[in-house]
Design an enzyme around this catalytic site. Structure first.
Site, short mmCIF file in Angstrom:
data_model
loop_
_atom_site.label_atom_id
_atom_site.label_comp_id
_atom_site.label_asym_id
_atom_site.label_seq_id
_atom_site.Cartn_x
_atom_site.Cartn_y
_atom_site.Cartn_z
N ASP A 62 0.84 -1.20 0.00
CA ASP A 62 0.00 0.00 0.00
C ASP A 62 0.88 1.25 0.00
OD1 ASP A 62 -2.17 1.71 0.22
OD2 ASP A 62 -2.33 1.47 2.39
N HIS A 116 -12.31 9.72 -0.41
CA HIS A 116 -11.47 10.56 0.43
C HIS A 116 -10.08 10.68 -0.16
CE1 HIS A 116 -9.30 7.19 2.40
NE2 HIS A 116 -10.47 6.61 2.62
N GLU A 191 -6.72 10.37 10.51
CA GLU A 191 -6.08 9.06 10.55
C GLU A 191 -5.16 8.92 11.76
OE1 GLU A 191 -6.21 6.11 10.13
OE2 GLU A 191 -5.37 5.53 8.19
#
Length: 301
Positions: A62, A116, A191
């Site tokens: 990722d 987002h 986050e």
């Protein structure tokens, strides 16, 4: 049949309405279109599409290696199968403001209810790893404004994610969130908050819908839905939970077959053939072609 019965516009309007209901919306992360259908059957409020899950599914870390077209293609496959609103992780927007603008329109065309965008540099990394780097505040403002200017459906939700908590601290993260709202973001995704106290502080400081990320093995606590609702959060995602469960079961199954030479002992843990066919709605396809569903399943399968 296994397809949505609603339009993207209707799902977006519904999503907006639910966000203002004062109730916490729960959105597990789908692995694929089939799991999105299971999420709907289980009574959840929406479907989340995790960038980490899509990357892992493609055998990639990722770190921003997926493309906007890959993400949009998987999103379209998922929105075709569910009547729930779907929110997608669009990473950093896949480039500069012009790329962000194109990304927004690709995701609108894919039938999503929103996306987002985050304030990390490219290549990005998982939000719960150390060593993240942020783009300057003005650069993220430009990202958000590009998204707003490109949006064609005003009900399409534009959410800004900030990773500033673990880089610059909580107060800086709150300041960035407020700036992103001023730039046009409809909602905020803070986050890697570290405690329930920090979740509460963010809620008190920011007056738009907030998303809580309940990812496993991360930097923050796994707060229950009731606690998040009491804190005033509007959305909670479980982004990688289903992927981790599925891959854990796959690894265990492979070990069992390798050791025992048969899958016999695994049968009680499997979804049966009849349940698979029920989810796929085989019988409904008979209306289109009677020759498709012309068999009888053996007992116990």
């Amino acid at each position: 049949m296994l397809h949505t019965h609603t339009t993207p516009a209707a799902r977006r309007r519904s999503f907006r309405k639910q966000l203002s209901s004062g109730r916490l919306l729960r959105m597990p992360g789908a692995i694929n279109p089939y799991s999105a259908r299971l999420i709907q059957e289980a009574g959840f409020d929406g479907v989340y599409l995790s960038g980490a899950v899509l990357a892992a599914d493609l055998g990639l870390p990722d770190i921003g290696l997926t493309t906007s077209t890959e993400v949009a293609a998987r999103a379209q496959q998922i929105t075709r199968t569910t009547d729930l609103p779907a929110l997608v992780d669009a990473d950093t927007g896949f480039g500069e403001p012009l790329n962000v603008a194109r990304t927004v329109q690709l995701m609108e065309d894919a039938g999503l209810a929103g996306l987002h965008l985050e304030d990390q540099v490219n290549p990005k990394r998982c939000g719960h790893l150390d060593g993240k780097a942020l783009i300057p505040l003005d650069a993220m403002r430009r990202r958000v404004r590009a998204a707003v200017d490109a949006r064609r459906d005003p009900d399409f939700l534009l959410m800004a994610r900030t990773d500033a908590r673990s880089v610059e601290g909580l107060e800086a993260a709150i300041d960035r969130a407020k700036a992103y709202v001023d730039a046009g973001a409809d909602a905020i995704f803070p986050e890697a908050l570290g405690s329930e106290v920090e979740f509460e502080a963010f809620r008190k400081a920011v007056d738009v819908p907030l998303l809580a990320n309940m990812t496993e093995f991360g930097k923050g606590p796994l707060l229950p839905a009731r606690a998040l609702e009491d804190l005033g959060y509007n959305l909670v995602i479980y982004p990688v939970t289903l992927f981790r469960l599925a891959m854990g079961a796959v690894e265990e199954g492979l070990r069992t077959i390798a050791q025992e030479g048969t899958q016999e002992s695994l049968l009680p843990r499997m979804q049966t053939r009849s349940r698979l066919y029920e989810v796929l709605d085989y019988e409904a396809y008979t209306a289109f072609d009677g020759s498709v569903f012309d068999f009888t399943l053996p007992p116990g399968t």
